[in-house]
Design a protein around this motif. Sequence first.
Motif, PDB file in Angstrom:
ATOM      1  N   ASN A  75      73.146  17.627  16.786  1.00 54.80           N
ATOM      2  CA  ASN A  75      73.608  17.635  18.175  1.00 54.80           C
ATOM      3  C   ASN A  75      73.399  18.984  18.846  1.00 54.80           C
ATOM      4  O   ASN A  75      73.269  19.061  20.074  1.00 54.80           O
ATOM      5  N   ALA A  76      73.360  20.046  18.017  1.00 54.62           N
ATOM      6  CA  ALA A  76      73.118  21.383  18.555  1.00 54.62           C
ATOM      7  C   ALA A  76      71.626  21.698  18.656  1.00 54.62           C
ATOM      8  O   ALA A  76      71.253  22.799  19.075  1.00 54.62           O
ATOM      9  N   GLY A  77      70.783  20.742  18.273  1.00 56.42           N
ATOM     10  CA  GLY A  77      69.347  20.957  18.311  1.00 56.42           C
ATOM     11  C   GLY A  77      68.818  21.777  17.154  1.00 56.42           C
ATOM     12  O   GLY A  77      67.691  22.273  17.196  1.00 56.42           O
ATOM     13  N   ASP A  78      69.623  21.930  16.100  1.00 53.50           N
ATOM     14  CA  ASP A  78      69.237  22.741  14.941  1.00 53.50           C
ATOM     15  C   ASP A  78      68.845  21.806  13.791  1.00 53.50           C
ATOM     16  O   ASP A  78      69.585  21.623  12.831  1.00 53.50           O
ATOM     17  N   LEU A  79      67.661  21.232  13.899  1.00 55.44           N
ATOM     18  CA  LEU A  79      67.215  20.261  12.904  1.00 55.44           C
ATOM     19  C   LEU A  79      67.029  20.913  11.542  1.00 55.44           C
ATOM     20  O   LEU A  79      67.266  20.279  10.504  1.00 55.44           O
ATOM     21  N   ASP A  80      66.614  22.190  11.513  1.00 59.85           N
ATOM     22  CA  ASP A  80      66.373  22.851  10.236  1.00 59.85           C
ATOM     23  C   ASP A  80      67.649  22.916   9.404  1.00 59.85           C
ATOM     24  O   ASP A  80      67.629  22.646   8.198  1.00 59.85           O
ATOM     25  N   THR A  81      68.771  23.251  10.029  1.00 60.41           N
ATOM     26  CA  THR A  81      70.038  23.295   9.304  1.00 60.41           C
ATOM     27  C   THR A  81      70.427  21.913   8.797  1.00 60.41           C
ATOM     28  O   THR A  81      70.924  21.767   7.671  1.00 60.41           O
ATOM     29  N   ALA A  82      70.194  20.891   9.615  1.00 62.79           N
ATOM     30  CA  ALA A  82      70.506  19.526   9.193  1.00 62.79           C
ATOM     31  C   ALA A  82      69.674  19.131   7.980  1.00 62.79           C
ATOM     32  O   ALA A  82      70.192  18.553   7.014  1.00 62.79           O
ATOM     33  N   LEU A  83      68.398  19.459   8.001  1.00 60.30           N
ATOM     34  CA  LEU A  83      67.521  19.086   6.892  1.00 60.30           C
ATOM     35  C   LEU A  83      67.869  19.863   5.621  1.00 60.30           C
ATOM     36  O   LEU A  83      67.760  19.325   4.517  1.00 60.30           O
ATOM     37  N   ARG A  84      68.302  21.101   5.779  1.00 54.15           N
ATOM     38  CA  ARG A  84      68.721  21.874   4.612  1.00 54.15           C
ATOM     39  C   ARG A  84      69.943  21.229   3.949  1.00 54.15           C
ATOM     40  O   ARG A  84      70.049  21.175   2.717  1.00 54.15           O
ATOM     41  N   ALA A  85      70.877  20.758   4.758  1.00 52.46           N
ATOM     42  CA  ALA A  85      72.058  20.090   4.202  1.00 52.46           C
ATOM     43  C   ALA A  85      71.661  18.828   3.449  1.00 52.46           C
ATOM     44  O   ALA A  85      72.207  18.525   2.377  1.00 52.46           O
ATOM     45  N   ILE A  86      70.712  18.083   4.001  1.00 55.36           N
ATOM     46  CA  ILE A  86      70.223  16.883   3.318  1.00 55.36           C
ATOM     47  C   ILE A  86      69.531  17.247   2.011  1.00 55.36           C
ATOM     48  O   ILE A  86      69.722  16.591   0.982  1.00 55.36           O
ATOM     49  N   ASP A  87      68.721  18.310   2.047  1.00 60.38           N
ATOM     50  CA  ASP A  87      68.028  18.750   0.832  1.00 60.38           C
ATOM     51  C   ASP A  87      69.024  19.109  -0.265  1.00 60.38           C
ATOM     52  O   ASP A  87      68.825  18.766  -1.443  1.00 60.38           O
ATOM     53  N   ARG A  88      70.094  19.816   0.102  1.00 58.38           N
ATOM     54  CA  ARG A  88      71.099  20.198  -0.897  1.00 58.38           C
ATOM     55  C   ARG A  88      71.755  18.963  -1.508  1.00 58.38           C
ATOM     56  O   ARG A  88      72.021  18.912  -2.713  1.00 58.38           O
ATOM     57  N   SER A  89      71.999  17.963  -0.681  1.00 57.45           N
ATOM     58  CA  SER A  89      72.630  16.751  -1.179  1.00 57.45           C
ATOM     59  C   SER A  89      71.702  15.993  -2.122  1.00 57.45           C
ATOM     60  O   SER A  89      72.134  15.484  -3.164  1.00 57.45           O
ATOM     61  N   HIS A  90      70.421  15.921  -1.787  1.00 59.01           N
ATOM     62  CA  HIS A  90      69.463  15.280  -2.681  1.00 59.01           C
ATOM     63  C   HIS A  90      69.356  16.041  -4.004  1.00 59.01           C
ATOM     64  O   HIS A  90      69.260  15.430  -5.081  1.00 59.01           O
ATOM     65  N   ALA A  91      69.374  17.371  -3.916  1.00 60.73           N
ATOM     66  CA  ALA A  91      69.298  18.177  -5.134  1.00 60.73           C
ATOM     67  C   ALA A  91      70.518  17.931  -6.022  1.00 60.73           C
ATOM     68  O   ALA A  91      70.407  17.871  -7.252  1.00 60.73           O
ATOM     69  N   GLN A  92      71.688  17.765  -5.405  1.00 63.19           N
ATOM     70  CA  GLN A  92      72.893  17.490  -6.179  1.00 63.19           C
ATOM     71  C   GLN A  92      72.802  16.132  -6.864  1.00 63.19           C
ATOM     72  O   GLN A  92      73.219  15.971  -8.016  1.00 63.19           O
ATOM     73  N   LEU A  93      72.255  15.139  -6.163  1.00 64.72           N
ATOM     74  CA  LEU A  93      72.083  13.829  -6.777  1.00 64.72           C
ATOM     75  C   LEU A  93      71.161  13.922  -7.988  1.00 64.72           C
ATOM     76  O   LEU A  93      71.411  13.291  -9.023  1.00 64.72           O
ATOM     77  N   LEU A  94      70.103  14.703  -7.866  1.00 67.17           N
ATOM     78  CA  LEU A  94      69.189  14.877  -9.003  1.00 67.17           C
ATOM     79  C   LEU A  94      69.913  15.540 -10.168  1.00 67.17           C
ATOM     80  O   LEU A  94      69.761  15.111 -11.329  1.00 67.17           O
ATOM     81  N   ARG A  95      70.721  16.553  -9.886  1.00 68.66           N
ATOM     82  CA  ARG A  95      71.486  17.200 -10.962  1.00 68.66           C
ATOM     83  C   ARG A  95      72.445  16.208 -11.611  1.00 68.66           C
ATOM     84  O   ARG A  95      72.619  16.206 -12.835  1.00 68.66           O
ATOM     85  N   ASP A  96      73.062  15.360 -10.790  1.00 63.19           N
ATOM     86  CA  ASP A  96      73.974  14.354 -11.344  1.00 63.19           C
ATOM     87  C   ASP A  96      73.228  13.389 -12.262  1.00 63.19           C
ATOM     88  O   ASP A  96      73.740  12.998 -13.318  1.00 63.19           O
ATOM     89  N   ARG A  97      72.030  12.993 -11.858  1.00 63.58           N
ATOM     90  CA  ARG A  97      71.239  12.096 -12.707  1.00 63.58           C
ATOM     91  C   ARG A  97      70.880  12.775 -14.028  1.00 63.58           C
ATOM     92  O   ARG A  97      70.938  12.157 -15.109  1.00 63.58           O
ATOM     93  N   GLU A  98      70.496  14.036 -13.951  1.00 60.18           N
ATOM     94  CA  GLU A  98      70.135  14.754 -15.163  1.00 60.18           C
ATOM     95  C   GLU A  98      71.344  14.911 -16.083  1.00 60.18           C
ATOM     96  O   GLU A  98      71.226  14.828 -17.312  1.00 60.18           O
ATOM     97  N   THR A  99      72.514  15.146 -15.479  1.00 59.52           N
ATOM     98  CA  THR A  99      73.727  15.263 -16.277  1.00 59.52           C
ATOM     99  C   THR A  99      74.049  13.938 -16.961  1.00 59.52           C
ATOM    100  O   THR A  99      74.411  13.900 -18.142  1.00 59.52           O
ATOM    101  N   LEU A 100      73.911  12.854 -16.222  1.00 62.53           N
ATOM    102  CA  LEU A 100      74.163  11.539 -16.808  1.00 62.53           C
ATOM    103  C   LEU A 100      73.217  11.281 -17.967  1.00 62.53           C
ATOM    104  O   LEU A 100      73.632  10.784 -19.021  1.00 62.53           O
ATOM    105  N   ASP A 101      71.957  11.625 -17.790  1.00 65.34           N
ATOM    106  CA  ASP A 101      71.003  11.449 -18.886  1.00 65.34           C
ATOM    107  C   ASP A 101      71.446  12.232 -20.118  1.00 65.34           C
ATOM    108  O   ASP A 101      71.361  11.743 -21.252  1.00 65.34           O
ATOM    109  N   ALA A 102      71.945  13.453 -19.879  1.00 60.65           N
ATOM    110  CA  ALA A 102      72.391  14.274 -21.005  1.00 60.65           C
ATOM    111  C   ALA A 102      73.604  13.658 -21.686  1.00 60.65           C
ATOM    112  O   ALA A 102      73.727  13.690 -22.914  1.00 60.65           O
ATOM    113  N   VAL A 103      74.513  13.093 -20.896  1.00 65.18           N
ATOM    114  CA  VAL A 103      75.703  12.474 -21.478  1.00 65.18           C
ATOM    115  C   VAL A 103      75.312  11.250 -22.299  1.00 65.18           C
ATOM    116  O   VAL A 103      75.863  10.998 -23.379  1.00 65.18           O
TER     117      VAL A 103
END
Length: 235
Positions: A75-103
């Motif tokens: 809404n503030a026109g700062d798409l880069d910040t929005a995309l960075r937040a999405i990237d962090r969330s996707h990275a966390q999901l990947l870490r969660d998957r890797e953790t599950l695999d380890a468990v």
Amino acid sequence: MGRSSYRPADLAREHGISTQSVRNYERDGVLPPAQRTPSGYRVYTTAHASALRAYLALIPAHGYATSGEIMRAVNAGDLDTALRAIDRSHAQLLRDRETLDAVEVAVGLLTGPPAASRPDRPLAIGGLSRRIGVTSAALRKWERAGVLAPRRSSATGYRLYSADDVRDAELAHLLRRGGYQLDHIATVVRQVRDAAGTEPLAASLDNWRRRLADRGRAMLTAAVRLAEHVSPPAD
């Protein structure tokens, strides 16, 4: 042609939420500010409708905090910040998957013979702390929660961790990384320790993987809704 203006009730009705929720979303910045009529009533547009669709789709994918961060940035026109937040969330999901695999690999610790790498003599708390990479204070906390049950030296009173205790600590460490609370971990470890079988752990892992899959699918839907909002089709 779609509608060009909406009342709060119109937006609320589409999603089965209250009109107050719509107003709150505007107040919190996840919807752009609405225009007002001369009498003070809010008038929303197609941009508000698509913003609400995007936000509500983002929540199951990224959670409330990250979804709010994304929409306020958009809404503030700062798409880069929005995309960075999405990237962090996707990275966390990947870490969660890797953790599950380890468990899931760690299930073998509970069902197979003791690993050759396990100590052939009991470890003191400092040795176990160094082995699995957690503090001694954390191990004491796990003990209070019922995750670990080391015996005490008859001579010194110090904790002594057997090979089975090491196994339980390694599993607890993996499950903690996966986000499980200590009471849940204690139940799983205790049931397996008491020869109740590995079904509780297997059920936990199945549920965990389903939750990750649901979140991944929600991310796909959220990406579509956000893309529609950020780059609406030309009239």
